[in-house]
Design a protein around this motif. Structure first.
Motif, PDB file in Angstrom:
ATOM      1  N   ASN A 136      12.242  33.286  34.413  1.00  0.00           N
ATOM      2  CA  ASN A 136      10.883  32.762  34.268  1.00  0.00           C
ATOM      3  C   ASN A 136      10.106  33.598  33.257  1.00  0.00           C
ATOM      4  O   ASN A 136      10.009  34.819  33.407  1.00  0.00           O
ATOM      5  CB  ASN A 136      10.152  32.814  35.614  1.00  0.00           C
ATOM      6  CG  ASN A 136      10.600  31.711  36.533  1.00  0.00           C
ATOM      7  OD1 ASN A 136      11.471  30.916  36.177  1.00  0.00           O
ATOM      8  ND2 ASN A 136      10.013  31.647  37.708  1.00  0.00           N
ATOM      9  N   ARG A 137       9.562  32.921  32.258  1.00  0.00           N
ATOM     10  CA  ARG A 137       8.760  33.624  31.259  1.00  0.00           C
ATOM     11  C   ARG A 137       7.677  32.681  30.768  1.00  0.00           C
ATOM     12  O   ARG A 137       7.736  31.470  30.994  1.00  0.00           O
ATOM     13  CB  ARG A 137       9.595  34.027  30.044  1.00  0.00           C
ATOM     14  CG  ARG A 137      10.937  34.658  30.352  1.00  0.00           C
ATOM     15  CD  ARG A 137      11.720  34.774  29.057  1.00  0.00           C
ATOM     16  NE  ARG A 137      13.143  34.844  29.305  1.00  0.00           N
ATOM     17  CZ  ARG A 137      13.912  35.890  28.991  1.00  0.00           C
ATOM     18  NH1 ARG A 137      13.380  36.945  28.428  1.00  0.00           N
ATOM     19  NH2 ARG A 137      15.194  35.885  29.243  1.00  0.00           N
ATOM     20  N   LEU A 138       6.715  33.247  30.045  1.00  0.00           N
ATOM     21  CA  LEU A 138       5.745  32.399  29.350  1.00  0.00           C
ATOM     22  C   LEU A 138       6.329  32.065  27.979  1.00  0.00           C
ATOM     23  O   LEU A 138       6.696  32.964  27.225  1.00  0.00           O
ATOM     24  CB  LEU A 138       4.414  33.131  29.181  1.00  0.00           C
ATOM     25  CG  LEU A 138       3.607  33.454  30.439  1.00  0.00           C
ATOM     26  CD1 LEU A 138       2.280  34.103  30.052  1.00  0.00           C
ATOM     27  CD2 LEU A 138       3.346  32.205  31.271  1.00  0.00           C
ATOM     28  N   ALA A 139       6.378  30.772  27.655  1.00  0.00           N
ATOM     29  CA  ALA A 139       6.946  30.368  26.365  1.00  0.00           C
ATOM     30  C   ALA A 139       6.147  30.957  25.209  1.00  0.00           C
ATOM     31  O   ALA A 139       6.676  31.193  24.126  1.00  0.00           O
ATOM     32  CB  ALA A 139       6.980  28.844  26.264  1.00  0.00           C
ATOM     33  N   PRO A 178      12.114  23.581  33.615  1.00  0.00           N
ATOM     34  CA  PRO A 178      10.876  23.807  34.368  1.00  0.00           C
ATOM     35  C   PRO A 178      11.084  24.923  35.396  1.00  0.00           C
ATOM     36  O   PRO A 178      12.214  25.189  35.795  1.00  0.00           O
ATOM     37  CB  PRO A 178      10.603  22.466  35.058  1.00  0.00           C
ATOM     38  CG  PRO A 178      11.899  21.756  35.067  1.00  0.00           C
ATOM     39  CD  PRO A 178      12.679  22.237  33.891  1.00  0.00           C
ATOM     40  N   ILE A 179      10.002  25.576  35.818  1.00  0.00           N
ATOM     41  CA  ILE A 179      10.106  26.579  36.870  1.00  0.00           C
ATOM     42  C   ILE A 179      10.576  25.905  38.158  1.00  0.00           C
ATOM     43  O   ILE A 179      10.302  24.731  38.400  1.00  0.00           O
ATOM     44  CB  ILE A 179       8.762  27.302  37.088  1.00  0.00           C
ATOM     45  CG1 ILE A 179       7.592  26.316  37.096  1.00  0.00           C
ATOM     46  CG2 ILE A 179       8.553  28.352  36.021  1.00  0.00           C
ATOM     47  CD1 ILE A 179       6.247  26.951  37.323  1.00  0.00           C
ATOM     48  N   GLN A 180      11.301  26.678  38.989  1.00  0.00           N
ATOM     49  CA  GLN A 180      11.966  26.085  40.153  1.00  0.00           C
ATOM     50  C   GLN A 180      11.128  26.187  41.421  1.00  0.00           C
ATOM     51  O   GLN A 180      10.289  27.072  41.545  1.00  0.00           O
ATOM     52  CB  GLN A 180      13.307  26.779  40.380  1.00  0.00           C
ATOM     53  CG  GLN A 180      14.242  26.602  39.202  1.00  0.00           C
ATOM     54  CD  GLN A 180      15.649  26.987  39.565  1.00  0.00           C
ATOM     55  OE1 GLN A 180      15.865  27.953  40.281  1.00  0.00           O
ATOM     56  NE2 GLN A 180      16.614  26.238  39.068  1.00  0.00           N
ATOM     57  N   GLY A 181      11.414  25.270  42.350  1.00  0.00           N
ATOM     58  CA  GLY A 181      10.765  25.344  43.661  1.00  0.00           C
ATOM     59  C   GLY A 181       9.529  24.469  43.776  1.00  0.00           C
ATOM     60  O   GLY A 181       8.960  24.342  44.848  1.00  0.00           O
ATOM     61  N   THR A 189       6.086  33.268  41.905  1.00  0.00           N
ATOM     62  CA  THR A 189       6.367  32.455  43.086  1.00  0.00           C
ATOM     63  C   THR A 189       7.609  31.590  42.880  1.00  0.00           C
ATOM     64  O   THR A 189       8.438  31.450  43.772  1.00  0.00           O
ATOM     65  CB  THR A 189       5.142  31.588  43.431  1.00  0.00           C
ATOM     66  OG1 THR A 189       4.082  32.443  43.846  1.00  0.00           O
ATOM     67  CG2 THR A 189       5.454  30.598  44.539  1.00  0.00           C
ATOM     68  N   THR A 190       7.764  31.032  41.667  1.00  0.00           N
ATOM     69  CA  THR A 190       8.901  30.148  41.440  1.00  0.00           C
ATOM     70  C   THR A 190      10.161  30.910  41.039  1.00  0.00           C
ATOM     71  O   THR A 190      11.166  30.291  40.699  1.00  0.00           O
ATOM     72  CB  THR A 190       8.574  29.096  40.367  1.00  0.00           C
ATOM     73  OG1 THR A 190       8.221  29.781  39.157  1.00  0.00           O
ATOM     74  CG2 THR A 190       7.437  28.203  40.808  1.00  0.00           C
ATOM     75  N   SER A 191      10.110  32.246  41.069  1.00  0.00           N
ATOM     76  CA  SER A 191      11.340  33.019  40.884  1.00  0.00           C
ATOM     77  C   SER A 191      11.831  33.557  42.221  1.00  0.00           C
ATOM     78  O   SER A 191      12.866  34.209  42.287  1.00  0.00           O
ATOM     79  CB  SER A 191      11.092  34.187  39.927  1.00  0.00           C
ATOM     80  OG  SER A 191      10.333  35.192  40.579  1.00  0.00           O
ATOM     81  N   CYS A 192      11.068  33.276  43.277  1.00  0.00           N
ATOM     82  CA  CYS A 192      11.353  33.871  44.591  1.00  0.00           C
ATOM     83  C   CYS A 192      12.346  33.012  45.375  1.00  0.00           C
ATOM     84  O   CYS A 192      12.067  31.846  45.661  1.00  0.00           O
ATOM     85  CB  CYS A 192      10.054  34.016  45.386  1.00  0.00           C
ATOM     86  SG  CYS A 192      10.320  34.553  47.077  1.00  0.00           S
ATOM     87  N   PRO A 193      13.524  33.566  45.728  1.00  0.00           N
ATOM     88  CA  PRO A 193      14.517  32.759  46.447  1.00  0.00           C
ATOM     89  C   PRO A 193      14.026  32.300  47.823  1.00  0.00           C
ATOM     90  O   PRO A 193      14.454  31.244  48.298  1.00  0.00           O
ATOM     91  CB  PRO A 193      15.725  33.686  46.565  1.00  0.00           C
ATOM     92  CG  PRO A 193      15.225  35.049  46.253  1.00  0.00           C
ATOM     93  CD  PRO A 193      14.017  34.906  45.403  1.00  0.00           C
TER      94      PRO A 193
END
Lengths: 142, 233
Positions: free
Chosen positions: B70-73, B91-94, B153-157
């Motif tokens: 996850n990064r800012l483009a 897209p970011i996940q979750g 938040t969207t990198s959190c398993p």
């Protein structure tokens, strides 16, 4: 002009106020620290001292469990390890089970298994009879 | 420099199928991933959909999963993401994908709102500003940097598996007020985060800290909230 605090509705229903997750988190850390000491000392006493691994037999266990010190030690190890493992598996089930039904049944199974082991283990530690064999040659049974 | 981008495409108005589409663009190594996306959208395929607003790492609109992170483009230079190989952008996940790289942020904002991210005080308002020492201000400085991009938040398993978990960002948002000496809503906020879906679900995998484009020590903030809960009162 009077101002009022804007009301922002909480989007989720908070479960009943309970510190259960707090205590279970704390328990994992504390029991983990204790278990490192208990288990390593247990392994050292059983496998390294005296005759080492060759000395572990029925008589060895009988000898240990005739002492309240080792009874307490093993009881503590049993309860802490069992609760620590059960709590760990509970969080894993919470993390990975996707459906409520699956989660419920997996946890029911886990708690049942855990209770059986704890009760059975505790029973054995306190009711262990070193002379269960009538032909026993152990000194305590002479 | 020739760069290949592999983009995850999804348009529910056309098909429910997700597809991967590859684009080739000519960019400078010091261009950002966002510049390459712009080139694609403006010169090659106008249907490509993504969010961006300020394009300078402040508004938090263009968080996306670039080469699996996850990064800012708008803050990621092409030369830093191995441009010799195709760069994957998803897209970011979750969160539910709406179209291409755009996700529905509502569940994310709902979690943020539920920690009451505003100053709570009792009594009459002072006639002057609420004075705070530099030391007290520094206590929560790190978590004021949050731009609500949802990269953490969207990198959190845990969040992927359980959308009810508040997620790292909401805890960061709460941390910003819990440790603010002027705020008096600490007890309420701590009680909210003491929930089954609160801080105790955190497994300290540090994905959030690694993902944060603002360099916030997210996992540390979560641990500080846990400690505040244990030692409260």
């Amino acid at each position: 002009m009077a101002t009022s605090t804007p009301v922002i509705q909480a989007p989720r229903n908070l479960a009943s106020k309970s510190n259960f997750e707090l205590y279970s988190w704390l328990f994992m850390r504390l029991s983990g620290v204790l278990l490192v000491f208990l288990v390593l000392a247990h392994l050292f006493v059983n496998l390294m001292l005296g005759d080492g691994i060759d000395g572990v037999d029925f008589a060895f266990v009988a000898g240990k469990w005739s002492s309240p010190f080792w009874q307490t030690w093993d009881l503590l190890m049993l309860w802490l390890a069992q609760l620590h493992g059960t709590n760990g598996l509970r969080t894993i089930i919470n993390d990975y089970a996707e459906r409520d039904g699956t989660r419920f049944w997996l946890k029911s199974l886990l708690y049942l298994a855990s209770i059986v082991v704890i009760v059975l283990g505790t029973l054995v530690i306190f009711t262990f009879d070193p002379c269960i064999d009538p032909d026993s040659t152990l000194s305590v049974c002479q | 420099m020739d760069v290949t981008l592999k983009l995850r495409r999804y348009n529910p108005e056309v098909s429910d199928e997700v597809s991967w589409e590859t684009f080739s663009v000519v960019q400078q190594p010091t261009d950002r991933v966002l510049d390459a996306l712009h080139t694609i959208k403006w010169d090659q395929d106008g249907t490509l959909t993504f969010r961006r607003s300020c394009a300078h790492g402040v508004c938090g609109s263009d968080a996306m999963r670039i080469n699996g992170r996850n990064r800012l483009a708008c803050k990621t230079l092409l030369k830093d993401v191995n441009p010799g190989k195709p760069i994957t952008v998803e897209p970011i996940q979750g969160l539910p994908v709406l179209k291409d790289l755009v996700v529905d942020m509502e569940p994310f904002f709902a979690a943020y709102k539920s920690v009451m991210p505003f100053l709570i005080t009792d009594g009459n308002e002072p006639t002057r500003e609420r004075v705070q020492s530099q030391k007290d201000r520094d206590r929560f400085d790190d978590t004021t940097k949050c731009i609500l991009c949802a990269a953490c938040t969207t990198s959190c398993p845990v969040y992927w598996a359980d959308g009810q978990y508040f997620g790292p960002q909401a805890i960061v948002g709460a941390h910003r007020f819990i440790f603010d000496s002027r705020d008096e809503g600490t007890a309420q906020r701590l009680e909210i985060l003491n929930d089954n879906e609160g801080v105790w679900r955190c497994r300290t995998t540090f994905n959030c800290t690694e993902a944060c484009p603002r360099g916030i020590e997210v996992t540390k903030a979560i641990q500080e909230v846990k400690r505040a809960l244990i030692f409260r009162r």
